[in-house]
Design a protein around this motif. Sequence first.
Motif, PDB file in Angstrom:
ATOM      1  N   ARG A 383       0.843  -1.097   0.135  1.00 35.69           N
ATOM      2  CA  ARG A 383       0.022   0.205   0.110  1.00 35.69           C
ATOM      3  C   ARG A 383       0.822   1.375   0.111  1.00 35.69           C
ATOM      4  O   ARG A 383       1.833   1.347   0.793  1.00 35.69           O
ATOM      5  CB  ARG A 383      -1.040  -0.083   1.187  1.00 35.69           C
ATOM      6  N   CYS A 384       0.607   2.034  -0.971  1.00 29.48           N
ATOM      7  CA  CYS A 384       1.506   3.281  -1.160  1.00 29.48           C
ATOM      8  C   CYS A 384       0.273   4.537  -1.538  1.00 29.48           C
ATOM      9  O   CYS A 384       0.030   4.535  -2.878  1.00 29.48           O
ATOM     10  CB  CYS A 384       2.785   3.272  -2.068  1.00 29.48           C
ATOM     11  N   ASP A 385      -0.346   4.994  -0.791  1.00 30.20           N
ATOM     12  CA  ASP A 385      -1.626   5.694  -1.250  1.00 30.20           C
ATOM     13  C   ASP A 385      -1.366   6.691  -2.365  1.00 30.20           C
ATOM     14  O   ASP A 385      -0.168   7.230  -2.321  1.00 30.20           O
ATOM     15  CB  ASP A 385      -2.068   6.486   0.115  1.00 30.20           C
ATOM     16  N   PRO A 386      -2.169   6.727  -3.121  1.00 30.12           N
ATOM     17  CA  PRO A 386      -3.590   6.156  -3.147  1.00 30.12           C
ATOM     18  C   PRO A 386      -3.505   4.771  -3.560  1.00 30.12           C
ATOM     19  O   PRO A 386      -4.857   4.325  -3.805  1.00 30.12           O
ATOM     20  CB  PRO A 386      -4.234   7.137  -4.220  1.00 30.12           C
ATOM     21  N   TRP A 387      -2.463   4.225  -3.962  1.00 31.29           N
ATOM     22  CA  TRP A 387      -2.245   2.856  -4.512  1.00 31.29           C
ATOM     23  C   TRP A 387      -2.267   1.562  -3.811  1.00 31.29           C
ATOM     24  O   TRP A 387      -1.453   1.852  -2.514  1.00 31.29           O
ATOM     25  CB  TRP A 387      -1.434   2.719  -5.797  1.00 31.29           C
ATOM     26  N   LYS A 388      -2.670   0.567  -3.949  1.00 26.53           N
ATOM     27  CA  LYS A 388      -2.397  -0.643  -3.373  1.00 26.53           C
ATOM     28  C   LYS A 388      -1.987  -1.779  -4.626  1.00 26.53           C
ATOM     29  O   LYS A 388      -3.188  -2.180  -5.321  1.00 26.53           O
ATOM     30  CB  LYS A 388      -3.513  -1.176  -2.371  1.00 26.53           C
ATOM     31  N   LEU A 389      -0.978  -2.310  -4.426  1.00 24.97           N
ATOM     32  CA  LEU A 389      -0.647  -3.459  -5.437  1.00 24.97           C
ATOM     33  C   LEU A 389      -0.918  -4.861  -4.642  1.00 24.97           C
ATOM     34  O   LEU A 389      -0.362  -4.984  -3.552  1.00 24.97           O
ATOM     35  CB  LEU A 389       0.637  -3.307  -5.708  1.00 24.97           C
ATOM     36  N   VAL A 390      -1.370  -5.941  -5.351  1.00 22.85           N
ATOM     37  CA  VAL A 390      -1.636  -7.069  -4.999  1.00 22.85           C
ATOM     38  C   VAL A 390      -0.960  -8.024  -5.900  1.00 22.85           C
ATOM     39  O   VAL A 390      -1.038  -8.025  -7.196  1.00 22.85           O
ATOM     40  CB  VAL A 390      -3.048  -7.616  -4.689  1.00 22.85           C
ATOM     41  N   GLU A 391       0.160  -8.695  -5.341  1.00 20.30           N
ATOM     42  CA  GLU A 391       0.597  -9.778  -6.455  1.00 20.30           C
ATOM     43  C   GLU A 391       0.363 -11.165  -5.822  1.00 20.30           C
ATOM     44  O   GLU A 391       0.769 -11.305  -4.825  1.00 20.30           O
ATOM     45  CB  GLU A 391       2.256  -9.658  -6.372  1.00 20.30           C
ATOM     46  N   HIS A 392       0.097 -12.120  -6.879  1.00 16.86           N
ATOM     47  CA  HIS A 392       0.034 -13.528  -6.397  1.00 16.86           C
ATOM     48  C   HIS A 392       1.007 -14.316  -7.210  1.00 16.86           C
ATOM     49  O   HIS A 392       1.207 -13.934  -8.376  1.00 16.86           O
ATOM     50  CB  HIS A 392      -1.303 -13.989  -6.990  1.00 16.86           C
ATOM     51  N   GLY A 393       1.636 -15.310  -6.683  1.00 17.81           N
ATOM     52  CA  GLY A 393       2.802 -15.903  -7.278  1.00 17.81           C
ATOM     53  C   GLY A 393       4.125 -14.986  -7.184  1.00 17.81           C
ATOM     54  O   GLY A 393       4.208 -13.809  -6.799  1.00 17.81           O
ATOM     55  N   SER A 394       5.179 -15.457  -7.992  1.00 21.82           N
ATOM     56  CA  SER A 394       6.517 -14.980  -8.194  1.00 21.82           C
ATOM     57  C   SER A 394       6.992 -14.948  -9.607  1.00 21.82           C
ATOM     58  O   SER A 394       6.779 -15.855 -10.185  1.00 21.82           O
ATOM     59  CB  SER A 394       7.340 -15.361  -7.061  1.00 21.82           C
ATOM     60  N   GLY A 395       7.980 -14.070  -9.734  1.00 21.17           N
ATOM     61  CA  GLY A 395       8.807 -14.221 -11.224  1.00 21.17           C
ATOM     62  C   GLY A 395       7.844 -14.009 -12.209  1.00 21.17           C
ATOM     63  O   GLY A 395       6.790 -13.203 -12.224  1.00 21.17           O
ATOM     64  N   GLU A 396       8.101 -14.534 -13.411  1.00 23.34           N
ATOM     65  CA  GLU A 396       7.451 -14.208 -14.773  1.00 23.34           C
ATOM     66  C   GLU A 396       5.999 -14.549 -14.639  1.00 23.34           C
ATOM     67  O   GLU A 396       5.137 -13.866 -15.353  1.00 23.34           O
ATOM     68  CB  GLU A 396       8.068 -14.579 -15.874  1.00 23.34           C
ATOM     69  N   LYS A 397       5.774 -15.456 -13.884  1.00 21.74           N
ATOM     70  CA  LYS A 397       4.395 -16.016 -13.690  1.00 21.74           C
ATOM     71  C   LYS A 397       3.376 -15.295 -12.808  1.00 21.74           C
ATOM     72  O   LYS A 397       2.216 -15.366 -12.728  1.00 21.74           O
ATOM     73  CB  LYS A 397       4.400 -17.626 -13.598  1.00 21.74           C
ATOM     74  N   ALA A 398       3.888 -14.542 -12.105  1.00 23.86           N
ATOM     75  CA  ALA A 398       3.117 -13.515 -11.121  1.00 23.86           C
ATOM     76  C   ALA A 398       2.079 -12.837 -11.692  1.00 23.86           C
ATOM     77  O   ALA A 398       2.395 -12.322 -12.833  1.00 23.86           O
ATOM     78  CB  ALA A 398       4.137 -12.515 -10.278  1.00 23.86           C
ATOM     79  N   LYS A 399       1.055 -12.565 -11.126  1.00 22.51           N
ATOM     80  CA  LYS A 399      -0.194 -11.876 -11.407  1.00 22.51           C
ATOM     81  C   LYS A 399      -0.265 -10.814 -10.527  1.00 22.51           C
ATOM     82  O   LYS A 399      -0.307 -10.945  -9.575  1.00 22.51           O
ATOM     83  CB  LYS A 399      -1.691 -12.919 -11.579  1.00 22.51           C
ATOM     84  N   HIS A 400      -0.656  -9.580 -11.123  1.00 21.47           N
ATOM     85  CA  HIS A 400      -0.756  -8.498 -10.456  1.00 21.47           C
ATOM     86  C   HIS A 400      -2.108  -7.919 -10.187  1.00 21.47           C
ATOM     87  O   HIS A 400      -2.799  -7.884 -11.275  1.00 21.47           O
ATOM     88  CB  HIS A 400       0.289  -7.391 -10.932  1.00 21.47           C
ATOM     89  N   GLU A 401      -2.734  -7.149  -9.221  1.00 18.57           N
ATOM     90  CA  GLU A 401      -4.038  -6.449  -9.277  1.00 18.57           C
ATOM     91  C   GLU A 401      -3.517  -4.968  -8.623  1.00 18.57           C
ATOM     92  O   GLU A 401      -2.696  -4.900  -7.896  1.00 18.57           O
ATOM     93  CB  GLU A 401      -5.174  -7.215  -8.483  1.00 18.57           C
ATOM     94  N   LEU A 402      -4.123  -4.053  -9.147  1.00 18.29           N
ATOM     95  CA  LEU A 402      -3.961  -2.708  -8.556  1.00 18.29           C
ATOM     96  C   LEU A 402      -5.278  -1.926  -8.259  1.00 18.29           C
ATOM     97  O   LEU A 402      -6.182  -2.022  -8.984  1.00 18.29           O
ATOM     98  CB  LEU A 402      -3.351  -1.795  -9.952  1.00 18.29           C
ATOM     99  N   TYR A 403      -5.184  -1.258  -6.980  1.00 16.43           N
ATOM    100  CA  TYR A 403      -6.507  -0.676  -6.609  1.00 16.43           C
ATOM    101  C   TYR A 403      -6.197   0.722  -6.124  1.00 16.43           C
ATOM    102  O   TYR A 403      -5.167   0.846  -5.543  1.00 16.43           O
ATOM    103  CB  TYR A 403      -7.060  -1.541  -5.311  1.00 16.43           C
TER     104      TYR A 403
END
Length: 444
Positions: A383-403
């Motif tokens: 969390r770094c306002d106003p953003w929050k990054l969510v990362e699932h997994g790691s490396g090249e296969k990691a998936k990201h969500e941004l809120y």
Amino acid sequence: MHRILFLLTICFPLLLRAAPAKPNIVFIMADDLGWADVGFHGGNAPTPVLDKLAAEGLELTHHYSAPVCSPTRAGLMTGRCWSRFGVTTPQNERALPWDTMTLPLALKTVGYETCLTGKWHLGSKAEWGPNHFGFDHSYGSLAGGVGPWDHHYKKGPFMETWQRNEKLIQETGHVTDLIAKEACEWLGARKGAPFFLYVPMTAVHLPVKEPEEWVSKVPASVTGAVARQYAACIMHLDAAVGQIVAALEKNGQRDNTLVIFTSDNGGSTAENNGQAYPPDGYESGPLTGNNKPLRNEKGTVYEGGTRVPCLMNWPGVVKPGKHEAPVQIIDWMPTFCALVGVKPAKDLKWDGVNLWPQLVEGAPPQPRMLYTVAPGFKSRALRCDPWKLVEHGSGEKAKHELYDILADPNETKDVAGQQADVLATMKERLRVKARADRDAVAKD
């Protein structure tokens, strides 16, 4: 009348007492208590004690824990992200290196007496217990949450876990009553030295099984066997907090004591009669932990897993109100150490910050990043306002969500696809934060 209102507005802040050099500190932590499980967040079980403490104290509306229990406890005890120690799951192995300067050890350097009554879960053998990490007195479960009547942990080598000063004991009574009683008795024996009392309750962790006295008090609107047991557990917890506050008042300690209440993670909907506990007549069905309107629950890096109820109360010193800036469990050690004058002999590599200036002295909160790691390092969040990054997994296969966590606190709209530049910046910030993980893993 206008003159009176003016004087009250100007003078009231000046009437607040300055914090004494070495106040007492009581830190009460519920187990698996969800965001909306408390009355002051609209919970269906009445919590009059907590409601009053919140109304007369300062509520921290964006207080974050770890997603599960042992990590939160590691963060509180060290001022560091739990992942620095490789601690991401509930664990029975020793969590901290032997040379760790823990919160109680730091407080002892300036004359504090220290006590833990409740759940340790940072090493479930006696030789890894709380007395080895700075507590003068300890009582409760060396392992995790226990059966409320038999005081047993899960079947296996750590099932027998109930202890006093790292000696296994057998007792009768409900776990919530026993933990509160020990805390009150310890408070009553204090003779003048400042103290740190840490009360990590086992309520409302599964399995829940409450005295009929409490089940009978649950509002009729709460239906279902497990739901009523769960509500009774919350009400029982609330009363136990009241007993501790009453003990402070009875012993003349309340005016010089900072009280903190929070939860170790979000609420759970796990099976009450599961997880390999010895049978003791537990009702079957999912727990009714309530994190609404936050997303998800215990075990996740979403808000429902990590944003938890939190209040601080110190009449005459902490002004009533709400603090909206994000803070984290790792902040309490730096805060308490600054408050009481601890000067560490070496850099403790705190990830947390001293909250006292912003919580009590009126200083504006400083921009910061809150880093969170889920069990098994399977997910991370930043969390770094106003953003929050969510990362699932790691490396090249990691998936990201941004809120946009300020505009969308319930994480309903992933904007990663529309904010490429922000996503790239947040991913790099997360990568930098993660570099220090596992830099202090406990070794034999």
